[in-house]
Design an enzyme around this catalytic site. Structure first.
Site, PDB file in Angstrom:
ATOM      1  N   PHE B 159       0.810  -1.232   0.000  1.00 15.58           N
ATOM      2  CA  PHE B 159       0.000   0.000   0.000  1.00 15.58           C
ATOM      3  C   PHE B 159       0.840   1.277   0.000  1.00 15.58           C
ATOM      4  CE2 PHE B 159       1.050  -0.108   4.480  1.00 15.58           C
ATOM      5  CZ  PHE B 159       1.101   1.232   4.832  1.00 15.58           C
ATOM      6  N   LYS B 183      -1.532  -7.944  -8.685  1.00 15.35           N
ATOM      7  CA  LYS B 183      -2.540  -7.674  -7.658  1.00 15.35           C
ATOM      8  C   LYS B 183      -2.118  -6.416  -6.927  1.00 15.35           C
ATOM      9  CE  LYS B 183      -3.005  -8.472  -3.288  1.00 15.35           C
ATOM     10  NZ  LYS B 183      -3.734  -7.285  -2.834  1.00 15.35           N
ATOM     11  N   SER B 236       5.204  -7.026   4.176  1.00 14.08           N
ATOM     12  CA  SER B 236       5.761  -7.320   5.499  1.00 14.08           C
ATOM     13  C   SER B 236       6.632  -8.582   5.469  1.00 14.08           C
ATOM     14  CB  SER B 236       4.622  -7.527   6.507  1.00 14.08           C
ATOM     15  OG  SER B 236       3.994  -8.769   6.263  1.00 14.08           O
ATOM     16  N   THR B 259      10.915  -7.193   1.874  1.00 15.04           N
ATOM     17  CA  THR B 259      10.067  -7.195   3.068  1.00 15.04           C
ATOM     18  C   THR B 259      10.394  -6.057   4.042  1.00 15.04           C
ATOM     19  OG1 THR B 259      11.525  -8.902   3.950  1.00 15.04           O
ATOM     20  CG2 THR B 259       9.550  -9.665   2.852  1.00 15.04           C
ATOM     21  N   CYS B 292       9.908   1.405   3.431  1.00 16.10           N
ATOM     22  CA  CYS B 292      10.886   0.449   3.935  1.00 16.10           C
ATOM     23  C   CYS B 292      12.285   1.051   3.971  1.00 16.10           C
ATOM     24  CB  CYS B 292      10.867  -0.823   3.105  1.00 16.10           C
ATOM     25  SG  CYS B 292      11.302  -0.537   1.400  1.00 16.10           S
ATOM     26  N   GLU B 397       9.531  -3.084  13.208  1.00 16.08           N
ATOM     27  CA  GLU B 397       9.138  -2.073  12.226  1.00 16.08           C
ATOM     28  C   GLU B 397       7.808  -1.442  12.651  1.00 16.08           C
ATOM     29  OE1 GLU B 397       8.193  -3.470   8.208  1.00 16.08           O
ATOM     30  OE2 GLU B 397       9.254  -1.712   7.451  1.00 16.08           O
TER      31      GLU B 397
END
Lengths: 147, 502
Positions: B159, B183, B236, B259, B292, B397
């Site tokens: 997102f 997707k 994640s 990730t 990230c 995180e």
């Protein structure tokens, strides 16, 4: 005016206002019509040049949201209204003030954003140099008129 | 100062893009997409099921044989057209991202630019995809390597960068002759819908790119479907490692799972205070901390109290001046977080840290917002001091605008702190000392290193690296040349030919 988007939107308005001012000047003082129209064109070119520099360099990694921290819009606002009976000398003084403010914005903006964004300060510096050149041209027009 | 015009005027139920057509998902489950700044609904997104994904994969599978035979130079021409079309829609795409995600317009434009850069790099595919050869490996025998596409690739996007992240993969996948099923995140599906409208306009053959909206069912179908040859995932560590990497690799697929992260910003006492402090604002609070590569732990090196006080005074002063609000307002420097549950999660981390003995330098839990917007998703930046590296707030995180201030004696200790953390995505040093910078880049075990750069984001023509719990797989995303690191290697197979003619 801390963010790049705010500073460059302001710059864009500044250049557009200045361009319109010179177009009005060209109608009012037809002896120098071509000169003033060329100034208007130059202001619009600068508007595009700086916007392009921003659009091409802006990335999420650059500190765009903080690049112009501390710049105050009121310091660079210009007034472009031409009074009906304005003399050539006063019009040139007004034009010089507009160029001074534009120059100050570009120099301060370039200094402030240096190290944060690269092509933008460079573009602003080029605009500042050309603004200085235009200011000299205005002074030369004024001298010629006095002679 | 202006609030820019919103480009989304109508609330539509989004469709899937399959085989060159816009089709309704075969589901009754529809969710609202909410602008996190205004809390207004901007779209409705279907939770597609396995049947929708099957349709998309089948279309991609059928399109593959013809597409792989399309000359690379022709495939590149589609990408040149895509680049032109994206430039034309630059501002609209950027404003859509601000509406769906909440980021500021400067940040959205940055994201759009980064996405376009991927397309630009992929335009070089005729050169990037070249193999290599050697004559006379034995007398009269030549050997050469061809790079060939594999088939259908899937992508599961996060997102936090709704427009850019799918473009880390899509242009390279199709440029190399593969076909693609995406997707998008169902939280932020609008900019990908716009992108696929553009992909449709440039005239790509049906089935080359496909997009299916949805959630878990779409993911589980993609990662286990026999016709999917590889999966790109960003999200994640839990999902990337335990679900995507394990399942997809068990099904024989190539996987690149980028990730989680916990990034350390190492501040040496010889840094340029003002520039470093401003870079920290973007690093920690840019994208509202939802990236990230964000700074998470600010490590001040040395015992110089004068430096510490001067530096932190500058940090606090800049942080207090950050304008928080709707990203389409040009004054705004930090937008909301994406959703109320994300906000709640961040607050829980902050409160946990206080329970563990940290103290507030700035408490951002009760936000001050520019403009008449509900505070549902807003936070102000938070700065915590007296943080130690073993605390939960320093190790996990958070994905929000929280800065943990940690002090350490020297650079060796600072590097050790980075290594104690399970993640290895990015870390930066701020210094005017070249030897310190070199030592740091040499020793630190993270994939992306910044030297006087707060967000060490690799450009499109370099791989986006990551180590330890920040990456699972063997080929990183994006990037071009050098030994087929990154995307070109991921999306192609080496075929070795040894030839002799009598």
């Amino acid at each position: 005016m801390d963010t790049a988007t705010a500073a460059l939107s302001f710059h864009s308005q500044l250049q557009e206002q200045a361009a319109k001012f010179y177009e009005k000047l060209a109608h009012r003082f037809v002896d120098n019509k071509e000169k003033f129209l060329s100034f208007a064109k130059e202001h619009r070119k600068h508007q595009k040049d700086v916007q392009r520099a921003y659009n091409y360099i802006i990335t999420d990694a650059m500190e765009a949201c903080f690049a112009f921290e501390g710049m105050n819009e009121d310091d660079y606002k210009i007034f472009t209204e031409l009074k009906e009976n304005i003399t050539f000398t006063d019009a040139m003084k007004l034009a010089t003030t507009i160029e001074d403010k534009t120059y100050n914005f570009c120099v301060d903006g370039a200094e402030r954003s240096k190290g944060m964004l690269h092509d933008v300060p460079e573009a602003l510096e080029i605009v500042a140099k050309r603004t200085l050149r235009r200011k000299q041209a205005l002074q030369s027009l004024l001298r010629k008129k006095k002679l | 100062m202006t609030v820019l015009e919103e480009p989304i005027k109508e609330v539509l139920t989004l469709k899937n893009y399959i085989n060159g057509e816009w089709v309704e998902a075969k589901t009754d489950e529809i969710r609202d997409v909410v602008n996190p700044a205004t809390m207004k609904i901007i779209a409705r997104v279907p939770r597609s099921g396995a049947e929708d994904v099957d349709d998309a994969i089948q279309a991609a599978h059928e399109a593959f044989p013809k597409w792989r035979r399309t000359p690379p130079v022709t495939r590149a021409r589609y990408l040149f057209r895509l680049k032109t079309a994206l430039e034309e829609c630059f501002e609209e795409l950027s404003r859509i991202q601000t509406m769906e995600h909440g980021k500021t317009i400067d940040e959205s434009r940055g994201e759009t630019r980064r996405g376009i850069e991927m397309v630009e790099v992929a335009c070089g595919i005729p050169s990037l995809m070249m193999g290599y050869n050697l004559e006379d490996i034995a007398r009269g025998i030549d050997e050469y390597v061809l790079r060939q596409p594999l088939g259908v690739f899937g992508c599961i996007a996060p997102f936090n960068f709704p427009f850019m992240v799918p473009l880390w993969f899509l242009p390279f996948a199709i440029a190399t002759g593969n076909t693609f099923v995406l997707k998008p995140s169902s939280e932020v599906p609008n900019s990908q819908t716009k992108l696929h409208e553009i992909l449709d306009e440039i005239g790509l053959p049906p089935g080359v790119v496909n997009m299916v909206h949805g959630g878990r069912e779409v993911v589980s179908t993609l990662i286990s479907h026999p016709d999917i040859r590889g999966i790109s995932f960003v999200g994640s560590t839990h999902i990337g490692k335990n679900i995507v990497y394990k399942t997809a690799s068990a099904h024989g697929k190539r996987v690149q799972a980028q990730t989680g992260a916990k990034n350390y910003m190492i501040i040496m006492p010889d840094c340029d205070i003002d520039r470093t402090a401003r870079a920290m604002m973007t690093s920690f609070f840019g994208n509202t901390g939802q990236r990230c590569l964000s700074g998470a732990n600010l490590v001040i090196v040395g015992e110089d109290a004068v430096f510490y006080n001067r530096f932190m005074k500058s940090i606090v002063s800049y942080t207090k001046r950050i304008n928080v609000g709707y990203g389409l307002d040009e004054r705004v420097q930090m937008g909301p977080v994406r959703s109320p549950d994300k906000k709640q999660r961040i607050i829980e981390y902050i409160e946990g840290a206080i329970d563990d003995g940290c103290k507030f330098m700035i408490d951002g839990r009760k936000p001050k917002i520019l403009g008449p917007y509900p505070d549902t998703c807003f936070l102000n930046p938070t700065i915590l001091k007296d943080v130690t590296n073993d605390m939960k707030v320093a190790q996990e995180e958070i994905f929000g605008p929280v800065m943990n201030v940690i002090r350490t004696k020297n650079l060796d200790d600072a590097i050790a702190l980075v290594h104690e953390n399970p993640y290895g995505n990015a870390s930066s040093i701020f210094t005017s000392n070249g030897a310190a910078a070199r030592k740091f880049q040499y020793e630190v075990e993270v994939g992306n290193v910044g030297i006087n750069i707060g967000i060490a984001a690799p450009m499109a023509f370099f791989p986006f690296s990551g180590m330890k719990d920040s990456f699972f797989g063997d080929r990183h995303g994006q990037g071009g040349g050098h030994g087929f690191e990154g995307a070109i290697g991921f999306y192609t197979e080496s075929k070795v030919v040894i030839s002799r003619w009598w």
